[in-house]
Design an enzyme around this catalytic site. Structure first.
Site, short mmCIF file in Angstrom:
data_model
loop_
_atom_site.label_atom_id
_atom_site.label_comp_id
_atom_site.label_asym_id
_atom_site.label_seq_id
_atom_site.Cartn_x
_atom_site.Cartn_y
_atom_site.Cartn_z
N ASP A 124 0.67 -1.28 0.03
CA ASP A 124 -0.05 -0.02 0.08
C ASP A 124 0.84 1.32 -0.06
O ASP A 124 0.49 2.32 -0.60
CB ASP A 124 -1.01 -0.13 1.25
N ASP A 181 5.36 0.25 3.66
CA ASP A 181 5.64 -0.97 4.35
C ASP A 181 5.35 -2.20 3.24
O ASP A 181 5.23 -2.04 2.12
CB ASP A 181 4.85 -1.05 5.51
N TYR A 236 -6.29 0.72 8.45
CA TYR A 236 -7.30 0.78 7.42
C TYR A 236 -8.59 0.51 8.27
O TYR A 236 -9.26 -0.46 7.55
CB TYR A 236 -6.93 0.30 6.07
N GLU A 241 5.70 9.66 3.31
CA GLU A 241 5.31 8.52 2.87
C GLU A 241 4.40 8.55 1.67
O GLU A 241 3.35 9.41 1.68
CB GLU A 241 4.62 7.52 4.04
#
Ligand SMILES: *[C@@H]1O[C@H](CO)[C@@H](O)[C@H](O)[C@H]1NC(C)=O
Length: 498
Positions: free
Chosen positions: A82, A85, A234, A475
């Site tokens: 995603d 990571d 999430y 990120e």
């Protein structure tokens, strides 16, 4: 002049002046947007999990996670990580696929040779979602990797050794949010491949209908049964109603099957059709659904969908200063600002929504949205989208491009395991879980450029700290890029007045 006229004149002037300031500083050329488009799609190759194909262009990556699913006797190899990571989270992966598909559906005809790469990026996750949904009836595999364990290591995906646990939703532990988003993704992807690969397209659509049926019949949120591994990452904060309506809307768009029209009519009110809301993200799909269904009203004259056009207009007005329903927040540099964590996800999704709505409005010849007494035209929506896109690409107070590898100044300390560790090709020896952290905390630039990644972005004062450990800002995420692909295709192909 009556006071009322005066107020409306002033309001109109404000809106016009505000729009003017949005389009005063033209700098990027269509070539620049083309370059950004190419890179925005290339980024997805950096997020690939599984066996890389011979035509992989982002060369510093290697194969990874080749036995995902095997200990559960299911093939879950492939898909996308995603963000920075190595977890494959189903909800954001499906949403990414839906928005990447939407980008292609609306603006793919403007992509030139990039259309092949864009379809490739959709197919990479659509293939995975098919595996995740078609292997067992009334079961959807929704995640591979334990995020708590994954986050305790700083490892390249190519040599990670953290548990690749598999998580699923089923009739006993339903997940209407993740399942309906997966149905939306499969339906939207089926439109992408309708002409170029009709049999694949048909398979996507059939699977989408089955997954939607499962999502609708067995209702519940995946956060209830999988909370320990999906929250807070999430977590389905907005519940599953928004995804059910969004899923049905995409299947209706893909199939034109009346069952879904009837579903939307009879369930819309209980699933959020009448609620105004202002952010569009992997969690909350309400704005997107309204704009999507507006096309049904504007283009296809489905009277039942007029309601959705009304709420889409409300959403547009919420973005326009001086409008009665105005509620957005902008930084002094002009960036739409929703929150400190990965704010650019809201900016890119809004840009796609604005351009898509502008397209629906103008293809209908009905060019303006009424915000109180002012009228907001398609051109205004395009100018607002352009301001946001240009800001991301470098026209901002920090003079920083938030797309990696684009422009003079961009982040060199992207919060991304693979990008920040040496490539497996130059450093084949394993870098263990804890040994990787020296790279996270190092001040050196990332050795591998994650071309095209859009980062979380600046804070509410247009400030950006290029620090690898500042994941809120540095990120990337697949769902930040997915809607940006469509927006860039539009500006790459559309000459703009100065
Ligand atoms: C329309 O959708 C319904 C519900 O999924 C399905 O049962 C029906 O076969 C579909 N009709 C056509 C013509 O595909």
């Amino acid at each position: 002049m009556s006071p009322k006229t005066k107020v409306s004149l002033v309001r109109h002037l404000c809106v016009s002046l505000w729009m003017l300031t949005l389009c005063c500083c033209y700098a990027f050329t269509q070539n620049d947007y083309s370059e950004a488009l190419t890179k925005s799609i290339l980024f997805f190759e950096g997020q690939r999990s599984g066996k890389l194909p011979p035509n992989q262009r982002l060369a510093w990556r290697g194969d990874s996670a080749l036995s995902d699913g095997s200990s559960y006797h299911v093939d879950l190899v492939g898909g996308y990580y995603d963000a920075g990571d190595n977890v494959k989270f189903g909800l954001p992966m499906a949403f990414t696929t839906t928005l990447l598909s939407w980008s292609v559906i609306e603006f793919g005809n403007l992509m030139g040779k990039e259309i092949e790469n864009a379809r490739g990026a959709v197919r990479w996750s659509a293939d995975y979602l098919l595996k995740a949904s078609a292997s067992t009836p009334n079961t959807l595999y929704v995640q591979v990797g334990d995020p708590n364990m994954d986050h305790r290591c700083w490892e390249r995906p190519e040599d990670m050794d953290t548990p690749r646990n598999v998580y699923k939703v089923s009739t006993q532990n339903p997940g209407s949010d993740v399942a309906a988003e997966t149905a939306a993704a499969l339906a939207a992807a089926s439109i992408v491949f309708k002409e170029s690969d009709p049999s694949y397209s048909a398979k996507l659509l059939q699977t989408s209908m089955k997954v939607f049926d499962f999502a609708d019949q067995y209702r519940g949120s995946y956060s209830d049964s999988l909370g320990s591994v999906v929250c807070p990452f999430y977590c389905s904060y907005s519940g599953y109603h928004d995804e059910l309506l969004w899923g049905a809307s995409w299947i209706h768009r893909a199939s034109q099957n009346n069952s879904y029209l009837m579903y939307i009519q009879s369930n819309g009110h209980t699933l959020g059709a009448d609620e105004d809301d202002y952010s569009f993200s992997w969690d909350d799909k309400r704005v997107g659904t309204k704009v999507l269904l507006s096309k049904g009203f504007l283009d296809d004259k489905v009277e039942e969908f007029q309601l959705y056009k009304v709420h889409s207009d409300n959403y547009i007005c919420s973005l326009i200063p001086g409008s009665p329903g105005f509620q957005a927040q902008y930084t002094s540099g002009g960036l739409l600002y929703k929150g400190s964590e990965s704010n650019l996800q809201y900016v890119t999704s809004t840009a796609l929504i604005l351009l898509t709505y502008a397209k629906y409005l103008s293809s209908n010849g009905r060019v303006a949205v009424s915000c109180g007494t002012s009228s907001v035209t398609s051109e205004n929506l395009i100018a607002l989208a352009k301001k946001q896109v240009d800001y991301i690409l470098g026209q901002n107070p920090a003079k920083m491009s938030y797309m990696v590898g684009f422009g003079e100044r961009y982040s060199k300390h992207v919060h991304h395991r693979g990008s920040s560790l040496p490539s497996v090709h130059t450093h084949p020896d394993r870098v263990n879980c804890n040994d990787g952290f020296q790279y996270l905390y190092s001040g050196s630039p990332n050795p591998n450029i994650l071309e095209g990644a859009i980062l979380g972005g600046p804070d509410n004062r247009d400030g950006f700290s290029d620090n690898r450990n500042n994941y809120q800002q540095s990120e990337p995420a697949t769902y930040i890029n997915a809607p940006f692909v469509g927006a860039l295709a539009f500006f790459a192909a559309t000459p703009m007045a100065h």
